[in-house]
Design a protein around this motif. Structure first.
Motif, short mmCIF file in Angstrom:
data_model
loop_
_atom_site.label_atom_id
_atom_site.label_comp_id
_atom_site.label_asym_id
_atom_site.label_seq_id
_atom_site.Cartn_x
_atom_site.Cartn_y
_atom_site.Cartn_z
N ALA A 1 0.82 -1.20 0.00
CA ALA A 1 0.00 0.00 0.00
C ALA A 1 0.86 1.25 0.00
N VAL A 2 2.00 1.22 0.72
CA VAL A 2 2.88 2.38 0.78
C VAL A 2 3.51 2.63 -0.59
N VAL A 3 3.95 1.55 -1.26
CA VAL A 3 4.56 1.69 -2.58
C VAL A 3 3.53 2.22 -3.57
N GLN A 4 2.31 1.72 -3.50
CA GLN A 4 1.25 2.17 -4.40
C GLN A 4 0.97 3.66 -4.19
N THR A 5 0.94 4.10 -2.94
CA THR A 5 0.71 5.51 -2.64
C THR A 5 1.83 6.37 -3.22
N GLN A 6 3.08 5.91 -3.10
CA GLN A 6 4.20 6.68 -3.63
C GLN A 6 4.16 6.74 -5.15
N VAL A 7 3.73 5.66 -5.79
CA VAL A 7 3.60 5.65 -7.24
C VAL A 7 2.52 6.62 -7.68
N VAL A 8 1.37 6.56 -7.02
CA VAL A 8 0.28 7.47 -7.35
C VAL A 8 0.72 8.91 -7.14
N ARG A 9 1.41 9.17 -6.05
CA ARG A 9 1.90 10.53 -5.77
C ARG A 9 2.83 10.99 -6.88
N GLY A 10 3.75 10.13 -7.29
CA GLY A 10 4.68 10.47 -8.37
C GLY A 10 3.98 10.74 -9.69
N VAL A 11 2.97 9.93 -10.00
CA VAL A 11 2.21 10.13 -11.23
C VAL A 11 1.43 11.44 -11.18
N MET A 12 0.81 11.72 -10.05
CA MET A 12 0.04 12.96 -9.91
C MET A 12 0.95 14.19 -10.06
N ILE A 13 2.12 14.14 -9.46
CA ILE A 13 3.06 15.27 -9.56
C ILE A 13 3.53 15.42 -11.01
N ALA A 14 3.82 14.30 -11.66
CA ALA A 14 4.25 14.36 -13.06
C ALA A 14 3.15 14.96 -13.94
N ILE A 15 1.91 14.57 -13.71
CA ILE A 15 0.79 15.13 -14.46
C ILE A 15 0.68 16.64 -14.22
N TYR A 16 0.80 17.03 -12.96
CA TYR A 16 0.70 18.45 -12.62
C TYR A 16 1.81 19.25 -13.32
N LYS A 17 3.05 18.76 -13.21
CA LYS A 17 4.19 19.49 -13.77
C LYS A 17 4.15 19.54 -15.30
N ALA A 18 3.63 18.48 -15.93
CA ALA A 18 3.64 18.42 -17.38
C ALA A 18 2.41 19.07 -18.03
N LEU A 19 1.26 18.98 -17.38
CA LEU A 19 0.03 19.40 -18.05
C LEU A 19 -0.65 20.63 -17.45
N ILE A 20 -0.49 20.86 -16.17
CA ILE A 20 -1.23 21.94 -15.52
C ILE A 20 -0.36 23.17 -15.29
N ARG A 21 0.78 22.98 -14.63
CA ARG A 21 1.62 24.12 -14.30
C ARG A 21 2.07 24.93 -15.52
N PRO A 22 2.39 24.29 -16.65
CA PRO A 22 2.75 25.12 -17.82
C PRO A 22 1.67 26.11 -18.23
N HIS A 23 0.41 25.74 -18.08
CA HIS A 23 -0.68 26.67 -18.40
C HIS A 23 -0.73 27.83 -17.41
N LEU A 24 -0.40 27.57 -16.17
CA LEU A 24 -0.42 28.63 -15.16
C LEU A 24 0.75 29.59 -15.32
N GLU A 25 1.82 29.12 -15.95
CA GLU A 25 3.03 29.93 -16.06
C GLU A 25 3.31 30.43 -17.47
N TYR A 26 2.41 30.20 -18.40
CA TYR A 26 2.65 30.59 -19.79
C TYR A 26 2.85 32.10 -19.90
N CYS A 27 3.97 32.51 -20.45
CA CYS A 27 4.32 33.93 -20.67
C CYS A 27 4.22 34.75 -19.39
N VAL A 28 4.55 34.15 -18.28
CA VAL A 28 4.37 34.82 -16.99
C VAL A 28 5.24 36.07 -16.86
#
Length: 107
Positions: A1-28
């Motif tokens: 369960a701990v490993v699964q949580t860390q994997v999910v956390r890593g995937v969520m952060i990767a999604i955020y950094k790749a897909l969401i944060r660039p939109h928030l910082e575009y031409c900032v």
């Protein structure tokens, strides 16, 4: 369960950094909201996107925002904008970035 949580956390952060944060910082550098003279709403709204996303990550979602950022190794968007401003200032003062006068551009 701990490993699964860390994997999910890593995937969520990767999604955020790749897909969401660039939109928030575009031409900032062009539209950087300054937290003064009534523009706090924009700053808080942008930060709210990151705040809400970090709440979605299991096992850290109920912690205070600052603690979530620490655990997830993230910084506030305001800190990232400040860092970007400092980098651009350094590049300009060091001659690493030229003005768009004669079709030259940043290296």
């Amino acid at each position: 369960a701990v490993v699964q949580t860390q994997v999910v956390r890593g995937v969520m952060i990767a999604i955020y950094k790749a897909l969401i944060r660039p939109h928030l910082e575009y031409c900032v550098q062009l539209w950087n909201p300054v937290a003064a003279h009534g523009s706090w709403g924009i700053v808080l709204e942008l930060e709210g996107v990151q705040r809400r996303f970090t709440r979605l990550i299991s096992e850290v979602g109920t912690l205070p925002y600052s603690r979530r950022l620490e655990i997830l190794n993230l910084t506030t968007l305001a800190e990232r904008r400040l860092r970007g401003d400092l980098i651009e200032t350094f590049k300009a003062s060091s001659g690493l970035c030229f003005h768009y006068v004669d079709d030259t551009h940043c290296e």
